[in-house]
Design a protein around this motif. Structure first.
Motif, PDB file in Angstrom:
ATOM      1  N   GLU A  25       0.837  -1.207   0.000  1.00  0.00           N
ATOM      2  CA  GLU A  25       0.000   0.000   0.000  1.00  0.00           C
ATOM      3  C   GLU A  25       0.870   1.254   0.000  1.00  0.00           C
ATOM      4  O   GLU A  25       2.016   1.231   0.450  1.00  0.00           O
ATOM      5  CB  GLU A  25      -0.894   0.009   1.242  1.00  0.00           C
ATOM      6  CG  GLU A  25      -1.883  -1.132   1.303  1.00  0.00           C
ATOM      7  CD  GLU A  25      -2.928  -1.085   0.206  1.00  0.00           C
ATOM      8  OE1 GLU A  25      -3.369   0.012  -0.170  1.00  0.00           O
ATOM      9  OE2 GLU A  25      -3.297  -2.171  -0.287  1.00  0.00           O
ATOM     10  N   SER A  28       0.184   7.179   1.751  1.00  0.00           N
ATOM     11  CA  SER A  28      -0.945   8.104   1.799  1.00  0.00           C
ATOM     12  C   SER A  28      -1.895   7.800   0.649  1.00  0.00           C
ATOM     13  O   SER A  28      -1.459   7.591  -0.485  1.00  0.00           O
ATOM     14  CB  SER A  28      -0.433   9.543   1.681  1.00  0.00           C
ATOM     15  OG  SER A  28      -1.467  10.410   1.318  1.00  0.00           O
ATOM     16  N   SER A  29      -3.196   7.794   0.943  1.00  0.00           N
ATOM     17  CA  SER A  29      -4.165   7.526  -0.120  1.00  0.00           C
ATOM     18  C   SER A  29      -4.199   8.659  -1.139  1.00  0.00           C
ATOM     19  O   SER A  29      -4.660   8.483  -2.261  1.00  0.00           O
ATOM     20  CB  SER A  29      -5.555   7.306   0.473  1.00  0.00           C
ATOM     21  OG  SER A  29      -5.970   8.464   1.180  1.00  0.00           O
ATOM     22  N   GLN A  35      -0.085   5.609  -6.261  1.00  0.00           N
ATOM     23  CA  GLN A  35      -1.238   4.825  -6.698  1.00  0.00           C
ATOM     24  C   GLN A  35      -1.091   4.403  -8.166  1.00  0.00           C
ATOM     25  O   GLN A  35      -1.379   3.266  -8.528  1.00  0.00           O
ATOM     26  CB  GLN A  35      -2.546   5.630  -6.517  1.00  0.00           C
ATOM     27  CG  GLN A  35      -2.875   5.963  -5.079  1.00  0.00           C
ATOM     28  CD  GLN A  35      -3.216   4.746  -4.236  1.00  0.00           C
ATOM     29  OE1 GLN A  35      -3.450   3.650  -4.729  1.00  0.00           O
ATOM     30  NE2 GLN A  35      -3.219   4.923  -2.928  1.00  0.00           N
TER      31      GLN A  35
END
Length: 191
Positions: A25, A28-29, A35
């Motif tokens: 992951e 931070s989103s 991403q």
């Protein structure tokens, strides 16, 4: 793959022995670049470019694309004896160890599944498959069953996230598995 090295004891911490089923992951989103890189890596992990330029791709094992993993991954299927043509030297070298000690981390978010550190994996539905339930172990492709039956294979879990090992814990592990020494050798654990 390193014939000049003769190991007596092998101790690993959070190693992806069984492979990783997902890209770690992002911190931070909101990290759009991270991403995007995760998406690119997961879709193209078996492409020649990613395979030849991103070392982590050698440990990626998509449980929904095992056929592609076996066909295009140039490291893990070979070293773990998962290909039809196995290199018996790998098995002989594992069996020649005096001891193999595998540590996984209870809160590992870097290696998924964490049981990969014990040569385990997951099926296409995400269910854990302990190494003892794998064909690799049952047919002893790599020598793990032989090591375990000889009392030379140990698996332990350490509390905490990936590679968070306190200095006291590390010193204890070293003393237990490599023997106490009269000499004090300084080393530092970076937190």
């Amino acid at each position: 793959r390193c014939p000049a090295i003769r190991a007596k004891v092998l101790v690993t911490f959070g190693a992806p022995h069984g492979g990783v089923a997902r890209i770690p992951e992002c911190a931070s989103s909101g990290d759009t670049l991270c991403q995007w890189m995760r998406q690119l890596a997961s879709k193209g992990v078996y492409s020649w470019y990613i395979r030849d330029h991103v070392i982590q791709a050698q440990y990626f094992k998509d449980p929904e694309r095992i056929d592609q993993y076996l066909q295009y991954n140039i490291f893990l299927p070979d070293i773990n004896g998962e290909l039809e043509e196995r290199n018996d030297v790998y098995r002989e070298r594992i069996l020649a160890l005096d001891k193999m000690v595998l540590f996984k981390f209870s809160e590992d978010k870097m290696i998924y599944p964490a049981t990969s550190s014990w040569f385990g994996f997951v099926d296409a539905d995400g269910n854990d498959i302990p190494v003892q339930n794998s064909t690799m172990y049952q047919e002893d492709w790599l020598g793990l069953r032989g090591l375990e039956e000889a009392g030379k294979l140990s698996m332990f879990s350490l509390d905490g996230p990936h590679m968070h090992i306190g200095e006291d814990v590390l010193r204890s592990i070293i003393a237990e598995h490599f023997g106490a020494s009269d000499k004090v050798v300084p080393f530092y654990v970076q937190n």
